[in-house]
Motif scaffolding. Sequence first.
Motif, PDB file in Angstrom:
ATOM      1  N   MET A 109     -24.128 -33.743  -2.552  1.00  0.00           N
ATOM      2  CA  MET A 109     -25.419 -33.077  -2.806  1.00  0.00           C
ATOM      3  C   MET A 109     -25.929 -33.465  -4.191  1.00  0.00           C
ATOM      4  SD  MET A 109     -27.136 -30.580  -1.113  1.00  0.00           S
ATOM      5  CE  MET A 109     -26.091 -29.311  -0.418  1.00  0.00           C
ATOM      6  N   PRO A 110     -27.225 -33.857  -4.318  1.00  0.00           N
ATOM      7  CA  PRO A 110     -27.763 -34.156  -5.661  1.00  0.00           C
ATOM      8  C   PRO A 110     -27.631 -32.922  -6.557  1.00  0.00           C
ATOM      9  CG  PRO A 110     -29.283 -34.847  -3.960  1.00  0.00           C
ATOM     10  CD  PRO A 110     -28.208 -34.089  -3.276  1.00  0.00           C
ATOM     11  N   GLU A 111     -27.199 -33.145  -7.780  1.00  0.00           N
ATOM     12  CA  GLU A 111     -26.939 -32.026  -8.684  1.00  0.00           C
ATOM     13  C   GLU A 111     -28.183 -31.191  -8.941  1.00  0.00           C
ATOM     14  OE1 GLU A 111     -25.194 -34.071 -12.052  1.00  0.00           O
ATOM     15  OE2 GLU A 111     -23.323 -33.023 -11.616  1.00  0.00           O
ATOM     16  N   VAL A 112     -29.326 -31.878  -8.966  1.00  0.00           N
ATOM     17  CA  VAL A 112     -30.572 -31.163  -9.234  1.00  0.00           C
ATOM     18  C   VAL A 112     -30.798 -30.092  -8.176  1.00  0.00           C
ATOM     19  CG1 VAL A 112     -33.057 -31.426  -9.478  1.00  0.00           C
ATOM     20  CG2 VAL A 112     -31.533 -33.208 -10.322  1.00  0.00           C
ATOM     21  N   ILE A 113     -30.500 -30.460  -6.933  1.00  0.00           N
ATOM     22  CA  ILE A 113     -30.717 -29.515  -5.835  1.00  0.00           C
ATOM     23  C   ILE A 113     -29.721 -28.376  -5.921  1.00  0.00           C
ATOM     24  CG2 ILE A 113     -30.621 -29.270  -3.329  1.00  0.00           C
ATOM     25  CD1 ILE A 113     -31.780 -32.108  -3.190  1.00  0.00           C
ATOM     26  N   THR A 114     -28.446 -28.696  -6.160  1.00  0.00           N
ATOM     27  CA  THR A 114     -27.434 -27.657  -6.307  1.00  0.00           C
ATOM     28  C   THR A 114     -27.852 -26.693  -7.420  1.00  0.00           C
ATOM     29  OG1 THR A 114     -25.811 -29.343  -5.771  1.00  0.00           O
ATOM     30  CG2 THR A 114     -24.959 -27.262  -6.595  1.00  0.00           C
ATOM     31  N   GLY A 115     -28.281 -27.265  -8.550  1.00  0.00           N
ATOM     32  CA  GLY A 115     -28.654 -26.437  -9.700  1.00  0.00           C
ATOM     33  C   GLY A 115     -29.846 -25.550  -9.389  1.00  0.00           C
ATOM     34  N   LEU A 116     -30.837 -26.142  -8.766  1.00  0.00           N
ATOM     35  CA  LEU A 116     -32.049 -25.386  -8.457  1.00  0.00           C
ATOM     36  C   LEU A 116     -31.750 -24.260  -7.479  1.00  0.00           C
ATOM     37  CD1 LEU A 116     -35.087 -25.262  -8.883  1.00  0.00           C
ATOM     38  CD2 LEU A 116     -35.366 -26.762  -6.914  1.00  0.00           C
ATOM     39  N   SER A 117     -30.987 -24.571  -6.424  1.00  0.00           N
ATOM     40  CA  SER A 117     -30.703 -23.563  -5.406  1.00  0.00           C
ATOM     41  C   SER A 117     -29.902 -22.414  -6.021  1.00  0.00           C
ATOM     42  CB  SER A 117     -29.948 -24.175  -4.231  1.00  0.00           C
ATOM     43  OG  SER A 117     -28.709 -24.659  -4.671  1.00  0.00           O
ATOM     44  N   LEU A 118     -28.963 -22.741  -6.903  1.00  0.00           N
ATOM     45  CA  LEU A 118     -28.183 -21.686  -7.537  1.00  0.00           C
ATOM     46  C   LEU A 118     -29.064 -20.813  -8.439  1.00  0.00           C
ATOM     47  CD1 LEU A 118     -24.937 -23.656  -8.320  1.00  0.00           C
ATOM     48  CD2 LEU A 118     -25.055 -21.522  -7.040  1.00  0.00           C
ATOM     49  N   LEU A 119     -29.977 -21.478  -9.134  1.00  0.00           N
ATOM     50  CA  LEU A 119     -30.884 -20.724 -10.008  1.00  0.00           C
ATOM     51  C   LEU A 119     -31.701 -19.726  -9.195  1.00  0.00           C
ATOM     52  CD1 LEU A 119     -32.353 -20.222 -12.715  1.00  0.00           C
ATOM     53  CD2 LEU A 119     -33.877 -22.103 -12.123  1.00  0.00           C
ATOM     54  N   HIS A 144     -20.208 -23.635 -11.448  1.00  0.00           N
ATOM     55  CA  HIS A 144     -19.178 -24.680 -11.521  1.00  0.00           C
ATOM     56  C   HIS A 144     -18.098 -24.494 -10.461  1.00  0.00           C
ATOM     57  CE1 HIS A 144     -20.096 -26.185 -15.865  1.00  0.00           C
ATOM     58  NE2 HIS A 144     -21.062 -26.420 -14.985  1.00  0.00           N
ATOM     59  N   ILE A 145     -17.768 -23.219 -10.193  1.00  0.00           N
ATOM     60  CA  ILE A 145     -16.776 -22.970  -9.133  1.00  0.00           C
ATOM     61  C   ILE A 145     -17.304 -23.500  -7.808  1.00  0.00           C
ATOM     62  CG2 ILE A 145     -15.584 -21.191  -7.784  1.00  0.00           C
ATOM     63  CD1 ILE A 145     -15.687 -19.452 -10.355  1.00  0.00           C
ATOM     64  N   THR A 146     -18.570 -23.214  -7.507  1.00  0.00           N
ATOM     65  CA  THR A 146     -19.096 -23.599  -6.189  1.00  0.00           C
ATOM     66  C   THR A 146     -19.041 -25.096  -5.965  1.00  0.00           C
ATOM     67  OG1 THR A 146     -21.319 -23.639  -7.047  1.00  0.00           O
ATOM     68  CG2 THR A 146     -20.675 -21.654  -5.882  1.00  0.00           C
ATOM     69  N   PHE A 147     -19.363 -25.899  -6.991  1.00  0.00           N
ATOM     70  CA  PHE A 147     -19.354 -27.329  -6.654  1.00  0.00           C
ATOM     71  C   PHE A 147     -17.988 -27.967  -6.837  1.00  0.00           C
ATOM     72  CE2 PHE A 147     -19.319 -29.953 -10.425  1.00  0.00           C
ATOM     73  CZ  PHE A 147     -19.830 -29.151 -11.437  1.00  0.00           C
ATOM     74  N   SER A 148     -17.118 -27.402  -7.715  1.00  0.00           N
ATOM     75  CA  SER A 148     -15.832 -28.084  -7.903  1.00  0.00           C
ATOM     76  C   SER A 148     -14.785 -27.683  -6.870  1.00  0.00           C
ATOM     77  CB  SER A 148     -15.312 -27.890  -9.320  1.00  0.00           C
ATOM     78  OG  SER A 148     -15.287 -26.529  -9.655  1.00  0.00           O
ATOM     79  N   MET A 149     -14.989 -26.537  -6.203  1.00  0.00           N
ATOM     80  CA  MET A 149     -13.992 -26.163  -5.192  1.00  0.00           C
ATOM     81  C   MET A 149     -13.982 -27.146  -4.017  1.00  0.00           C
ATOM     82  SD  MET A 149     -15.471 -22.857  -3.140  1.00  0.00           S
ATOM     83  CE  MET A 149     -14.681 -23.168  -1.573  1.00  0.00           C
ATOM     84  N   VAL A 210     -26.433 -31.129 -15.753  1.00  0.00           N
ATOM     85  CA  VAL A 210     -27.601 -30.794 -14.946  1.00  0.00           C
ATOM     86  C   VAL A 210     -27.537 -29.368 -14.405  1.00  0.00           C
ATOM     87  CG1 VAL A 210     -28.942 -31.451 -12.930  1.00  0.00           C
ATOM     88  CG2 VAL A 210     -27.867 -33.214 -14.335  1.00  0.00           C
ATOM     89  N   ILE A 211     -26.446 -29.047 -13.710  1.00  0.00           N
ATOM     90  CA  ILE A 211     -26.356 -27.725 -13.083  1.00  0.00           C
ATOM     91  C   ILE A 211     -26.339 -26.635 -14.149  1.00  0.00           C
ATOM     92  CG2 ILE A 211     -24.886 -26.250 -11.659  1.00  0.00           C
ATOM     93  CD1 ILE A 211     -24.105 -28.797 -10.134  1.00  0.00           C
ATOM     94  N   ALA A 212     -25.594 -26.878 -15.237  1.00  0.00           N
ATOM     95  CA  ALA A 212     -25.521 -25.894 -16.316  1.00  0.00           C
ATOM     96  C   ALA A 212     -26.902 -25.635 -16.910  1.00  0.00           C
ATOM     97  CB  ALA A 212     -24.550 -26.363 -17.390  1.00  0.00           C
ATOM     98  N   SER A 213     -27.725 -26.695 -17.032  1.00  0.00           N
ATOM     99  CA  SER A 213     -29.062 -26.514 -17.596  1.00  0.00           C
ATOM    100  C   SER A 213     -29.899 -25.568 -16.743  1.00  0.00           C
ATOM    101  CB  SER A 213     -29.791 -27.851 -17.687  1.00  0.00           C
ATOM    102  OG  SER A 213     -28.995 -28.799 -18.317  1.00  0.00           O
ATOM    103  N   PHE A 214     -29.685 -25.636 -15.402  1.00  0.00           N
ATOM    104  CA  PHE A 214     -30.457 -24.766 -14.515  1.00  0.00           C
ATOM    105  C   PHE A 214     -30.049 -23.308 -14.658  1.00  0.00           C
ATOM    106  CE2 PHE A 214     -31.680 -28.594 -12.203  1.00  0.00           C
ATOM    107  CZ  PHE A 214     -32.984 -28.294 -11.848  1.00  0.00           C
ATOM    108  N   VAL A 215     -28.760 -23.054 -14.727  1.00  0.00           N
ATOM    109  CA  VAL A 215     -28.301 -21.670 -14.587  1.00  0.00           C
ATOM    110  C   VAL A 215     -27.889 -21.032 -15.916  1.00  0.00           C
ATOM    111  CG1 VAL A 215     -27.576 -21.957 -12.200  1.00  0.00           C
ATOM    112  CG2 VAL A 215     -25.954 -22.409 -14.045  1.00  0.00           C
ATOM    113  N   SER A 216     -28.084 -21.751 -17.044  1.00  0.00           N
ATOM    114  CA  SER A 216     -27.706 -21.133 -18.316  1.00  0.00           C
ATOM    115  C   SER A 216     -28.874 -20.302 -18.839  1.00  0.00           C
ATOM    116  CB  SER A 216     -27.321 -22.196 -19.332  1.00  0.00           C
ATOM    117  OG  SER A 216     -28.476 -22.853 -19.771  1.00  0.00           O
TER     118      SER A 216
END
Lengths: 279, 379
Positions: A109-119, A144-149, A210-216
């Motif tokens: 999954m593109p990180e941007v999408i993962t980050g956006l959806s989580l946000l 981070h748990i969701t994508f690294s698991m 990327v993901i951290a930038s969305f959800v921080s």
Amino acid sequence: MFNKRFNFILTMMAFGYAFLYIPIVSLIVFSFNKSKLVTVWGGFSTKWYGELFRNEQIIEAALLSLRIAVVSACFAVAFGMLAGFVLARMKRFRGRMLFSGMTTAPLVMPEVITGLSLLLFFIALQDLVGWPGGRGITTITIAHITFSMAYVAVVVQSRLSDMDPSLEEAAMDLGARPVTVFFAVTLPIVAPALVSGWLLAFTLSIDDLVIASFVSGPGSSTLPMVIFSKVKLGVSPDVNALATIIIAIVATGVVLAMVAMKKQESRHKRDIQIAAVAN
Amino acid sequence: MASDNTKDKSKSPWNDPYADPYISIENITKKFGDFTAVDNVSLKIYKNELFCLLGGSGCGKSTLLRMLAGFENPTSGRILLDGQDMAGIYPYDRPVNMMFQSYALFPHMTIEKNVAFGLHQDGMHKGEIRKRVADMLELVKLEDFAKRKPHQLSGGQRQRVALARSLIKQPKLLLLDEPLGALDKKLRENTQFELMNLQEELGITFVVVTHDQEEAMTLSSRIGIMDSGKIVQVGTPNEIYEYPGTRYVADFIGSINLFDGNVVEDEADHVRIQSEDTDATLYIDHGVAVTEGSRVGVAVRPEKMKLTRNRPDQADNVAEGIIDEVAYMGNLSVYRVRLKSGKIVKATLPNLDRDTEQFDWDEQVYVSWKPKSGLVLLS
């Protein structure tokens, strides 16, 4: 004839390695630059390293990143192991393909999408139940748990599929109940997979921008975020120093892991030799 | 090959109609979806037996073993062990242990810990465990290897660890899945006898699954031959070899020459069969009680055949042919003889002396056998 070919191979090799490592080497060299200008050499100095350790923002961000990485790696291992277990052990059920596909989808999954959806998810959750109470360290850790698991699940699954299924049956046959079988036999056997899964999750978390930038949220900038924002204002030489330290740590880790693996391998070989002699 | 296991009759509880079976398998069927792996099997196994389930791959022998261990539940039927119904009893509660084909030794534990595993589960006192493990390792001659890990052992040593681990709880029944399958031929022969001695010494009932007929013949008190989920014949190795009940069994155990023919004379003490494979009629000294003219098979083992250059002085059980193939095996010579009808028969002759007469390729010979050597197979 032979020599010419050999020279050709050498040239290719030099070119390849130069392509890979010149940027990194130049970064390391310039971290010892005296001049404030990043691209102009002004003599040797370690003053940027001193500057770095006086920079509270960076130290704080580094500690935050470490904390997030450790916590998220632990949770990712726990959840990923469960998923990997199901993937390896459930023989066939309706929608098994769908389930395994869904587990491993975050890998591609593109990180941007993962980050956006989580946000979006965190905002919706905040409106509905009043949790997680703003964005910050908690939301980054969860993300981070969701994508690294997913990575852990894949590693555990492959280890479990290599495992002889009669090992667990043998334990049960000798009187062990399912819980004992898991802790006494299955867990020790998949332990190497859990260790490498943990390291993988840890690295992914330290790495993630990327993901951290969305959800921080405010006041919770991870190390990659701090570096990125500093670079946007112009590259300062202390970033070079920081990058050099990170490279040193990573390189040490890789070398240690390789040495440990070599050692284990040679010990294994020696064991086999001993067994052969004993015959 | 056929070790004669006709022991003292009192030691053969299967011949005693009043003897209580130790394990009683009653009408067991196991289905996996549409596939019937075990088909209505009933079997009685007695205490201290070494019973072999013998059959090709996919005949259901392993499934039957796994049902005894409790890893599979029968679709129908029941299993009694020492009078106790095993239905609904989990593998960890059964007084049954199993030695796995892959040995399934725990790779992260030492040999000692592997062997002690079963006793630990019972919560036995530490000192007692240590003593019993030490005794067991001595019994299988591995006392010097207690602190090793399984991958530091050779195949034969691993096999003995697996055996020790499955014996340490002194189960009522020990199941062995292809116990010698992973060993090379030389080692296998020695281990066979070790296994038999252990079984006698400990007095534990063994059920062995194997596809190797030689192994089954050597080890067992009785053999159960399985084919497509069914038990086709049960008997001592001697009975199975000398009196196979069907063509399948006759062909599966050892090698056999089979003549098809029609019954022309059937009396109480003999039967005469006209076969298209031989000119002479086939004469066997036992009656079969079938209607005259029915189609039967006559089985003759290769070692019961005689080869002569001159026509032997008998009217029946003789055929003329040409030596087609010769194999000198040392202890015996194997001849393939092409009969006048085109049928090929196999005869093995023991080389009793250094200068035992050998036959040559393309030599004309007569194959003959005694009336008591043949066996009529109805199916």
